[in-house]
Design an enzyme around this catalytic site. Structure first.
Site, PDB file in Angstrom:
ATOM      1  N   GLY A 206       0.783  -1.233   0.000  1.00 58.38           N
ATOM      2  CA  GLY A 206       0.000   0.000   0.000  1.00 58.38           C
ATOM      3  C   GLY A 206       0.807   1.271   0.000  1.00 58.38           C
ATOM      4  O   GLY A 206       0.233   2.362   0.076  1.00 58.38           O
ATOM      5  N   LYS A 209       4.028   1.464  -4.661  1.00 64.64           N
ATOM      6  CA  LYS A 209       5.097   1.002  -5.557  1.00 64.64           C
ATOM      7  C   LYS A 209       4.620   0.987  -7.007  1.00 64.64           C
ATOM      8  O   LYS A 209       5.317   1.455  -7.908  1.00 64.64           O
ATOM      9  CB  LYS A 209       5.551  -0.398  -5.124  1.00 64.64           C
ATOM     10  CG  LYS A 209       6.130  -0.435  -3.710  1.00 64.64           C
ATOM     11  CD  LYS A 209       6.629  -1.812  -3.338  1.00 64.64           C
ATOM     12  CE  LYS A 209       5.509  -2.816  -3.156  1.00 64.64           C
ATOM     13  NZ  LYS A 209       4.619  -2.494  -2.024  1.00 64.64           N
ATOM     14  N   THR A 210       3.440   0.444  -7.254  1.00 66.24           N
ATOM     15  CA  THR A 210       2.902   0.411  -8.617  1.00 66.24           C
ATOM     16  C   THR A 210       2.635   1.816  -9.128  1.00 66.24           C
ATOM     17  O   THR A 210       2.919   2.145 -10.293  1.00 66.24           O
ATOM     18  CB  THR A 210       1.610  -0.424  -8.652  1.00 66.24           C
ATOM     19  OG1 THR A 210       1.884  -1.740  -8.161  1.00 66.24           O
ATOM     20  CG2 THR A 210       1.061  -0.519 -10.063  1.00 66.24           C
ATOM     21  N   GLU A 426     -11.508   0.230  30.353  1.00 68.84           N
ATOM     22  CA  GLU A 426     -10.942   1.249  29.461  1.00 68.84           C
ATOM     23  C   GLU A 426     -10.452   2.446  30.249  1.00 68.84           C
ATOM     24  O   GLU A 426      -9.448   3.081  29.866  1.00 68.84           O
ATOM     25  CB  GLU A 426     -11.985   1.677  28.419  1.00 68.84           C
ATOM     26  CG  GLU A 426     -12.451   0.559  27.496  1.00 68.84           C
ATOM     27  CD  GLU A 426     -11.314  -0.116  26.756  1.00 68.84           C
ATOM     28  OE1 GLU A 426     -10.291   0.552  26.471  1.00 68.84           O
ATOM     29  OE2 GLU A 426     -11.419  -1.326  26.484  1.00 68.84           O
TER      30      GLU A 426
END
EC number: 3.4.24.-
Length: 604
Positions: A206, A209-210, A426
């Protein structure tokens, strides 16, 4: 075979349609009323007949009142002879207007030929389509070894250039030399410089590169051949090598150009590590790629680019000088690059004036360009779902959490008891993270179920980090155990809600000992991971230490976890009043953003 059956069915249908049309035409001609010879004789004797037309064995009679009748007679007998036999006088026969029609024209020949021609035509068409089918199979067999590379002509590649790719400044600088060579190779050849024949793009999935390869072709304005490494390999021996030869033959004809092989690790893995022996189809394909790359003439002007996120598994022959001798690493974007990427993907999308892409970039450390594009798209979808005309900041924040943790599960309703346990859990994470100096700041606390989590605490660093200290890891362990410690010390009973926290904390503590050398066992690593190349993932770890050292590692891991628990316990007991304050607000509002959370803790 199914196409042949369809064509044959179409021929049969056409045959029946022609028969129906011919039958309809024939029936349209028979608009006269058939009568017997006695009626014909009576009409002739009474002078009602205006005209009689004899055609073969049919007599078509037109009466003076316009009525048309048809009479059938024997083919060998003439009408005058027939009338004499029925006693009609010669005077009347002589006055009767008789015409003899001769059969001819296309209707006659069509009616005579169709019964014999249609079966021959039917079988002829059937044989023709069968031959076409066989010929098509032969053509496909002949093209089986041709590459399926998609070619983007040079005049279309200018739609994507370096301006379309945000960040990756170092990668662009490396690739600018490739662009210059493709535009004016003689400038390099004049000083005896040789441009790299192969460029290997490395980076996490992602990172673009392409897109970067397309941008190089767009900047140079040359044709761009794009193919995936997996498209070379087939189950038939030699097909992959044949496709490689065909691809490079096409590239040389359109030089200068760029050949881009995506996911080259699918075909370029180390040789001799496959299940099928040392000379399987994949290795033959790799051998052909090696030969083609090393066989280029200096003035060929064909640049081979490839992309992979697994450079460690590639065959060494691919990486030697003369083949992929230039490696360009495309890293995950930093905060400034993430902001630029968000701006590119936000073009054309209506956004509210108060939207801050910088704040979104701050919330997305470690996100790739594809992740950021997904965030923008998810925010736009959420805006449509809420019937808004503009994308606002809450939609962006929620899309970040959706990409990180999964969609909200508001239908997953917790009981009051479970909701209270989740709030305490939490709140323990958030309070410990807020208190410890080396922990990342809390950006959001929520007890709304999202993905697999009943609640979550979102803590993110103020700036991108490339190195982590031992103090940061110790504080992170304490934050991970904050929920577990609250359940144990405040609620008095531990639940299964802390299972994932314990798993992550144990994994981090073991890495501190075995990989980072941050324990009392000294500056060394423990264990050597081995990877089976043909499976492409870790499946085993070779122990390079004794059982006594293994026991010491376990002891150190336990020591780290115990220390982290003590730190979390101290924070929770010392600031229990703040814990109760956070729990009260969570039970009331379910979600606390960073500003609300910090204001709540700073209030006296």
């Amino acid at each position: 075979m199914s196409n042949l059956l369809k064509k044959f069915s179409l021929i049969i249908l056409l045959f029946f349609v022609l028969i129906a049309l011919f039958g309809a035409y024939s029936s349209s001609r028979q608009t006269t009323k058939p009568v017997g010879l006695d009626v014909l004789v009576a009409n002739i004797e009474q002078g009602k007949v205006e005209k009689a037309i004899v055609s073969n064995n049919t007599i078509e009679v037109t009466l003076k009142d316009g009525t048309r009748e048809t009479v059938t007679k024997e083919p060998t007998e003439s009408l005058p002879t027939l009338l004499k036999d029925y006693g009609v006088s010669a005077e009347i026969i002589k006055q009767l207007p008789i015409e003899v029609a001769s059969e001819g024209g296309w209707i006659f020949w069509l009616s005579a030929v169709i019964p014999f021609l249609m079966p021959l035509l039917l079988f002829g068409l059937l044989i023709y389509f069968m031959m076409r089918q066989v010929q098509g199979m032969n053509n496909r067999a002949l093209t089986f070894g041709q590459s399926g590379a998609r070619e983007i002509p040079g005049e279309h590649t200018d739609k994507i250039n370096f301006a379309s790719v945000a960040g990756a400044k170092e990668a662009k600088a490396e690739l600018l030399e490739i662009v210059e060579f493709l535009k004016s190779p003689q400038k390099f050849q004049a000083v005896g410089a040789k441009i790299p024949k192969g460029v290997l793009l490395l980076g996490a999935p992602g990172t673009g590169k392409t897109l970067m390869a397309r941008a190089v072709a767009g900047e140079a304005g040359v044709p761009f051949f794009h193919i995936s490494g997996s498209e070379f390999v087939e189950m038939f021996v030699g097909v992959g090598a044949s496709r490689v030869r065909d691809l490079f033959r096409r590239a040389k004809k359109t030089a200068p150009c760029i050949v881009f092989i995506d996911e080259i690790d699918a075909v370029g893995r180390q040789r001799g590590a496959g299940l099928g022996g040392s000379h399987d189809e994949r290795e033959q394909t790799l051998n052909q790629i090696l030969v083609e790359m090393d066989g280029f003439e200096p003035n060929t002007n064909v640049i081979v680019m490839a992309a992979t996120n697994r450079p460690d598994v590639l065959d060494q022959a691919l990486l030697r000088p003369g083949r992929f001798d230039r490696r360009v690493t495309i890293d995950l974007p930093d905060i400034n690059d993430r902001e630029e990427i968000l701006k590119i993907h936000a073009v054309g999308k209506p956004m509210a004036k108060n939207v801050s892409l910088r704040r979104i970039a701050e919330r997305t450390p470690g996100f790739s360009g594809a992740d950021l594009a997904n965030i923008i798209n998810e925010a736009a979808i959420l805006t449509v779902r809420r019937n808004k005309k503009q994308i606002e900041q809450p939609e962006f924040f929620e899309s970040v959490e959706k990409v990180m943790l999964g969609p909200e599960r508001r239908s997953h309703i917790l009981s009051e008891k479970e909701k209270r346990i989740t709030a305490y859990h939490e709140a323990g994470h958030a309070l410990v993270a807020h208190t410890l100096p080396h922990a990342d700041p809390v950006h959001k606390v929520s007890i709304i179920s999202r993905g697999q989590a009943a609640g979550y605490t979102l803590k993110l660093p103020e700036q991108d980090k490339h190195f982590h200290s031992r103090s940061e890891f110790i504080d992170d362990l304490a934050v991970m155990l904050g929920g577990y410690t609250v359940e144990k010390e405040v609620l008095g009973e531990i639940t299964t809600g802390a299972a994932n926290d314990l798993k992550q904390a144990t994994r981090l503590a073991r890495r501190l000992v075995t990989e980072f050398g941050m324990s009392s066992l000294g500056p060394r690593t423990f264990g050597e991971k081995e990877e089976m190349i043909f499976l492409g993932r870790e499946i085993t770890e070779q122990r390079d230490y004794s059982e006594a050292v293994a026991a010491a590692i376990d002891k150190e891991v336990g020591s780290f976890l115990k220390r982290a628990q003590i730190m979390a316990k101290k924070v929770i007991l010392d600031k229990k009043h703040l814990l109760e304050r956070i729990v009260g607000q969570l039970l009331k509002k379910e979600t606390l953003e960073r500003e609300e959370f910090e204001a709540l803790l700073s209030a006296t």
